[in-house]
Design a protein around this motif. Structure first.
Motif, short mmCIF file in Angstrom:
data_model
loop_
_atom_site.label_atom_id
_atom_site.label_comp_id
_atom_site.label_asym_id
_atom_site.label_seq_id
_atom_site.Cartn_x
_atom_site.Cartn_y
_atom_site.Cartn_z
N ARG A 1 -11.57 19.82 34.06
CA ARG A 1 -10.14 20.07 33.92
C ARG A 1 -9.30 19.17 34.83
NH1 ARG A 1 -8.63 26.31 33.48
NH2 ARG A 1 -6.88 25.30 32.40
N ILE A 2 -9.95 18.37 35.66
CA ILE A 2 -9.24 17.46 36.56
C ILE A 2 -8.69 16.28 35.77
CG2 ILE A 2 -9.53 15.89 38.52
CD1 ILE A 2 -11.65 17.88 39.58
N SER B 1 0.17 20.02 38.48
CA SER B 1 -1.16 20.54 38.14
C SER B 1 -1.05 22.01 37.76
CB SER B 1 -2.12 20.38 39.32
OG SER B 1 -2.30 19.03 39.66
N ASP B 2 -0.33 22.78 38.56
CA ASP B 2 -0.15 24.20 38.27
C ASP B 2 0.43 24.40 36.87
OD1 ASP B 2 -1.05 25.12 40.77
OD2 ASP B 2 0.96 25.02 41.65
N VAL C 1 -9.07 22.66 40.79
CA VAL C 1 -8.52 21.63 39.90
C VAL C 1 -7.32 20.95 40.55
CG1 VAL C 1 -7.47 21.16 37.66
CG2 VAL C 1 -9.34 22.79 37.83
N VAL C 2 -6.45 21.74 41.16
CA VAL C 2 -5.29 21.17 41.85
C VAL C 2 -5.75 20.19 42.94
CG1 VAL C 2 -3.27 21.67 43.29
CG2 VAL C 2 -3.81 23.15 41.35
N GLY D 1 -8.67 18.65 43.04
CA GLY D 1 -9.28 17.51 42.37
C GLY D 1 -8.25 16.52 41.84
N ASP D 2 -7.18 17.05 41.24
CA ASP D 2 -6.08 16.19 40.78
C ASP D 2 -5.53 15.35 41.93
OD1 ASP D 2 -6.28 17.24 38.23
OD2 ASP D 2 -4.36 18.30 38.27
N ALA D 3 -5.34 16.01 43.09
CA ALA D 3 -4.77 15.33 44.26
C ALA D 3 -5.72 14.25 44.78
CB ALA D 3 -4.47 16.33 45.36
N ILE D 4 -7.01 14.49 44.67
CA ILE D 4 -8.00 13.52 45.16
C ILE D 4 -8.05 12.28 44.28
CG2 ILE D 4 -10.50 13.15 45.42
CD1 ILE D 4 -10.65 16.08 46.45
#
Length: 308
Positions: free
Chosen positions: A196-197, A207-208, A146-147, A149-152
Motif C-alpha cells: 500500500r506504500i 497518505s492518511d 504505510v504513512v 513507508g510513504d515518507a521514506i
C-alpha cells in the motif's frame, strides 16, 4: 558562570568525565545550573524534544548500539504517530550479546544480527530508514506503517519535518527488509503495509487521505497528479490526489497553505482546475478529527455522481 563552559560541550550533552577533562570542577558539575538528563550526562539545558533527548544521550551510545524506535523517526524527520509523540524515553537498538545500558529514561531492544551499520545524522548514530521502519512494526498499525513507508520512499523535498534529503529508501529496499523480518515482532503488519506504500507523497495527511478513501470502499486515487490545460498543454499544477476517471481531485489544506503566496497560488490553481472541468474537493484537519466519516461520505457521493 555558564559562559565558561567550553563551546564543544555547550552544544550537546556531555559525559561528566568530559567535563572534568575540560577543567570543570566537581562542584560545577553537581551544581543545579547544569541539567542532568541522564545519569552521567550533563547539558546546558534539559532536552525537551525527541531529537534533543537522543542528542543528550549520544555520548553514552556504544558502537554496537544506535538510536531506534520513535527516537529514530524523529531524528530522521519521519512522521511520528501522534499517540507516540509524547514519548520521553530514548530508544536504542543493541546487538544481542553485547552490553545493554540500564538507565532511567532509556529503552533498549535487542537485535540478532551480524552487525549494525547506522546512518549518522547530526552526529547521532541512527537506525537506517528500512530498519527503523521494521522496528516499528510491532507498535504501529498498518495504516501508520504505510504513512511511514510513504515518507521514506518519497523524493519530495517539501515533505514536512524531513531532516535529510529523500528518498531514504526504495520500495524494493523496504521489501528486502520485510523478507529479513520474518518471524519477528510486527512482521505481519509490515507485510500488510508494504503493497500500500506509494511514491511521491508530499505529506503525512496525503497518505492518511488516500488510505481512508480506499478503506471506505472508494477507488484508490492517484498521488501528486500533474494537470495540464488540454488546449495549451501548459501545466496548471499538481493535485494531491486525483480520481482521473471521475474528473475529481482531492486537496489537503495544511498549515503550509496559509502563507499568502502559497494561498494565492492555490486559489489560482483551483480556478484553473475547475475551468477545465475538474471538481476540487478540499479538506482540512477538521475534516478528519475527530472523525473523517462526513468528509468521506461527501466524497463518495461526489464520485458516484461523476462516475463515468
Amino acid at each position: 558562570m555558564m559562559d565558561e563552559l567550553p563551546e564543544t560541550l555547550a552544544a550537546r550533552g556531555f559525559l561528566v568525565g568530559e567535563g572534568i577533562e575540560a577543567g570543570l570542577s566537581a562542584h560545577r558539575l553537581r551544581a543545579g545550573a547544569l541539567a542532568k538528563p541522564f545519569r552521567g550526562i550533563r547539558a546546558v539545558e534539559g532536552p525537551e524534544t525527541l531529537v534533543e533527548r537522543a542528542a543528550a544521550y549520544a555520548p553514552l551510545i556504544r558502537p554496537w548500539q544506535c538510536v531506534a524506535g520513535v527516537s529514530a523517526l524523529a531524528v530522521l524527520g519521519l512522521p511520528v504517530p501522534w499517540r507516540l509523540a509524547r514519548e520521553e524515553v530514548v530508544e536504542l537498538v543493541s546487538l544481542k550479546g553485547r552490553g545493554k545500558p540500564e538507565r532511567e529514561g532509556v529503552r533498549v531492544r535487542r537485535l540478532t544480527a551480524d552487525g549494525l551499520e547506522p546512518w549518522w545524522v547530526d552526529g547521532l548514530p541512527v537506525a537506517p530508514a528500512p530498519l527503523a521502519w521494521a522496528l516499528m512494526g510491532g507498535r504501529c498499525t498498518v495504516h501508520e506503517l504505510v504513512v511511514l513507508g510513504d515518507a521514506i520512499v518519497t523524493a519530495a523535498d517539501n515533505y514536512p519535518g524531513r531532516r535529510i534529503p529523500g528518498p531514504l529508501a526504495s520500495i524494493d529496499e523496504l521489501r528486502e527488509q520485510v523478507e529479513r523480518w520474518v518471524g519477528r515482532s510486527g512482521a505481519a503488519a509490515l507485510r500488510a503495509a508494504l503493497p500500500r506504500i506509494r511514491e511521491g507523497v508530499e505529506s503525512p495527511r496525503e497518505s492518511d487521505m488516500r488510505l481512508l478513501i480506499v478503506d471506505a470502499g472508494m477507488p484508490e486515487p492517484e498521488v501528486q497528479v500533474e494537470v495540464f490545460d488540454p488546449q495549451t498543454g501548459l501545466l496548471l499544477g499538481r493535485a494531491d490526489l486525483a480520481h482521473r476517471e471521475h474528473r475529481v481531485v482531492e486537496e489537503y489544506e495544511g498549515d503550509g497553505h496559509r502563507a499568502k503566496g502559497q494561498w494565492d497560488r492555490d486559489i489560482q490553481k483551483y480556478r484553473d482546475f475547475e475551468r477545465i472541468g475538474l471538481l476540487v474537493v478540499r479538506a482540512t484537519n477538521r475534516d478528519f478529527v475527530p472523525s473523517p466519516d462526513r468528509w468521506l461520505g461527501d466524497l463518495a457521493a461526489t464520485l458516484e455522481r461523476r462516475s463515468p
